[in-house]
Scaffold this motif. Structure first.
Motif, PDB file in Angstrom:
ATOM      1  N   ASP A  35       0.848  -1.188   0.000  1.00 40.05           N
ATOM      2  CA  ASP A  35       0.000   0.000   0.000  1.00 40.05           C
ATOM      3  C   ASP A  35       0.882   1.236   0.000  1.00 40.05           C
ATOM      4  N   PHE A  36       1.113   1.791  -1.181  1.00 42.13           N
ATOM      5  CA  PHE A  36       2.009   2.930  -1.313  1.00 42.13           C
ATOM      6  C   PHE A  36       1.379   4.242  -0.871  1.00 42.13           C
ATOM      7  N   ALA A  37       0.115   4.196  -0.419  1.00 39.21           N
ATOM      8  CA  ALA A  37      -0.493   5.367   0.215  1.00 39.21           C
ATOM      9  C   ALA A  37       0.011   5.547   1.641  1.00 39.21           C
ATOM     10  N   GLN A  38       0.744   4.566   2.137  1.00 33.39           N
ATOM     11  CA  GLN A  38       1.380   4.678   3.443  1.00 33.39           C
ATOM     12  C   GLN A  38       2.777   5.296   3.289  1.00 33.39           C
ATOM     13  N   SER A  39       3.414   5.546   4.421  1.00 35.83           N
ATOM     14  CA  SER A  39       4.797   6.016   4.395  1.00 35.83           C
ATOM     15  C   SER A  39       5.718   4.900   3.944  1.00 35.83           C
ATOM     16  N   ALA A  40       6.912   5.279   3.489  1.00 34.64           N
ATOM     17  CA  ALA A  40       7.902   4.272   3.098  1.00 34.64           C
ATOM     18  C   ALA A  40       8.264   3.366   4.264  1.00 34.64           C
ATOM     19  N   VAL A  41       8.295   3.926   5.466  1.00 28.96           N
ATOM     20  CA  VAL A  41       8.595   3.121   6.656  1.00 28.96           C
ATOM     21  C   VAL A  41       7.528   2.052   6.842  1.00 28.96           C
ATOM     22  N   ASP A  71      14.592  -1.488   1.085  1.00 32.65           N
ATOM     23  CA  ASP A  71      15.234  -0.450   1.893  1.00 32.65           C
ATOM     24  C   ASP A  71      14.451   0.848   1.784  1.00 32.65           C
ATOM     25  N   VAL A  72      14.328   1.541   2.905  1.00 32.32           N
ATOM     26  CA  VAL A  72      13.820   2.907   2.870  1.00 32.32           C
ATOM     27  C   VAL A  72      14.960   3.790   2.392  1.00 32.32           C
ATOM     28  N   VAL A  73      14.696   4.610   1.373  1.00 23.27           N
ATOM     29  CA  VAL A  73      15.735   5.414   0.728  1.00 23.27           C
ATOM     30  C   VAL A  73      15.578   6.878   1.150  1.00 23.27           C
ATOM     31  N   PRO A  74      16.674   7.540   1.501  1.00 22.89           N
ATOM     32  CA  PRO A  74      16.564   8.962   1.863  1.00 22.89           C
ATOM     33  C   PRO A  74      16.026   9.792   0.711  1.00 22.89           C
ATOM     34  N   GLY A  75      15.280  10.807   1.041  1.00 26.87           N
ATOM     35  CA  GLY A  75      14.745  11.701   0.023  1.00 26.87           C
ATOM     36  C   GLY A  75      13.240  11.580  -0.069  1.00 26.87           C
ATOM     37  N   GLY A  84       8.000   9.525   1.543  1.00 29.74           N
ATOM     38  CA  GLY A  84       9.302   8.894   1.419  1.00 29.74           C
ATOM     39  C   GLY A  84       9.383   7.911   0.260  1.00 29.74           C
ATOM     40  N   LEU A  85      10.548   7.307   0.136  1.00 26.81           N
ATOM     41  CA  LEU A  85      10.867   6.405  -0.966  1.00 26.81           C
ATOM     42  C   LEU A  85      11.267   5.036  -0.443  1.00 26.81           C
ATOM     43  N   ILE A  86      10.929   4.014  -1.218  1.00 23.39           N
ATOM     44  CA  ILE A  86      11.346   2.658  -0.870  1.00 23.39           C
ATOM     45  C   ILE A  86      11.919   1.984  -2.105  1.00 23.39           C
ATOM     46  N   ARG A  87      12.945   1.159  -1.891  1.00 22.18           N
ATOM     47  CA  ARG A  87      13.581   0.474  -3.012  1.00 22.18           C
ATOM     48  C   ARG A  87      13.638  -1.030  -2.718  1.00 22.18           C
TER      49      ARG A  87
END
Length: 313
Positions: free
Chosen positions: A209-215, A244-248, A281-284
């Motif tokens: 669910d990308f409507a949530q935060s990356a965390v 991984d949670v990615v900075p930015g 945030g971003l996730i990879r």
């Protein structure tokens, strides 16, 4: 002690084995009935049934323990105690009261937090810092009984699978410890504050669910591994086994695509390394799996299955 063991999945097997290794007399093992599984839908006994049979232990697989005949059969084993670990069936009062010392349960949480069916996954999804195992004296309520002994461990980035293995081994050790001198571990009532419930995981929850935060998305990845959280691209489901949670912050919100269901929105791929914009945030993804394929890195996946920048997942 003379013990009836009650369990079904792989989580339960180390507990059963530890009882046998400690010299207890396991007179019967109760497990849920064999079910059809796998591509061929062959009837497969539960992990507990398979291990019990290998150990020469009598196995019972009733569909329910509510009828008098099943209860009488259970009582006839004249057990000192029943040891329960992820059995999956409700134990009626007649079963709870039949063993001389009642029924002891290996519960994989720090009670009263996460009573219910999926405590390991719910602890990860909620971002809990730690979890553990309680040896609980069972009563009629849902995981409401007093606790005789408890062990703790940091969650610290662990997957549900890794944490399950760790807590299973911990629960086996603690159960053997309690049974070695049960009077030395009096049952202590659970606190009245801090009660939470861990409902069974619905398959729909395993869609990222990308409507949530990356965390929060990264917690989904760990909490649903195994079997693996997933996204859909080009009509195909791709499992994500690590990320991984990615900075930015990325170029924009992950809400530009159409809704995919209640509370679910598309994530946007923002580069050529499969970095995905979430609501915050971003996730990879770092380990993925396509249907019928082996586990691969993001780079390996993208070489044979391009997911270009701008793709909506």
């Amino acid at each position: 002690m003379r013990i009836v063991f009650m369990g079904t999945p792989e989580f339960s097997v180390p507990v059963l084995q530890a009882l046998v290794d400690a010299g207890h007399d396991v007179v019967a093992a109760y497990s849920q009935p064999a079910r059809r599984s796998g591509r061929g839908k062959a009837v497969t006994p539960s992990p507990v049934q398979a291990r019990a049979e290998a150990l020469g232990i009598a196995v019972r697989t009733p569909v329910s323990l509510k009828d008098g005949g099943a209860q009488a059969e259970f009582a006839a084993f004249a057990a000192d105690v029943a040891v329960v670990a992820a059995y999956g069936l409700i134990l009626p009062r007649a079963v709870l009261d039949a063993p001389r010392l009642g029924c002891l349960n290996v519960h994989a949480s720090l009670l009263p937090r996460w009573r219910g069916a999926a405590p390991i996954q719910r602890a990860i999804l909620a971002g809990d810092a730690e979890t553990g195992v309680g040896i609980m004296q069972m009563e009629a309520g849902l995981d409401t009984g007093p606790v005789r002994l408890e062990g703790r461990t940091a969650i610290d980035g662990k997957t549900a699978g890794g944490l399950t293995d760790e807590l299973s081994a911990m629960g086996a050790r603690l159960m053997v410890e309690v049974l070695g001198d049960i009077a030395a571990y009096p049952a202590v009532a659970q606190p009245e504050d801090g009660v939470t419930y861990a409902p069974k995981i619905d398959k729909a929850e395993t869609r990222l669910d990308f409507a949530q935060s990356a965390v929060a998305v990264e917690r989904q990845v760990r909490g649903f591994n195994p079997p693996g959280a997933w996204f859909e691209v080009g009509g195909e489901r791709v499992r994500v086994l690590a990320a991984d949670v990615v900075p930015g912050e990325g170029p924009g919100p992950a809400t530009t695509g159409p809704q995919q269901g209640p509370g679910l929105r598309r994530g946007t791929v923002v580069d050529e390394a499969l970095t995905i914009q979430c609501a915050d945030g971003l996730i990879r993804p770092t380990l993925l799996q396509r249907a019928g394929r082996g586990v691969m890195t993001a780079g390996e996946l993208l070489r044979g299955f391009p997911i270009p920048k701008g793709t909506q997942l």
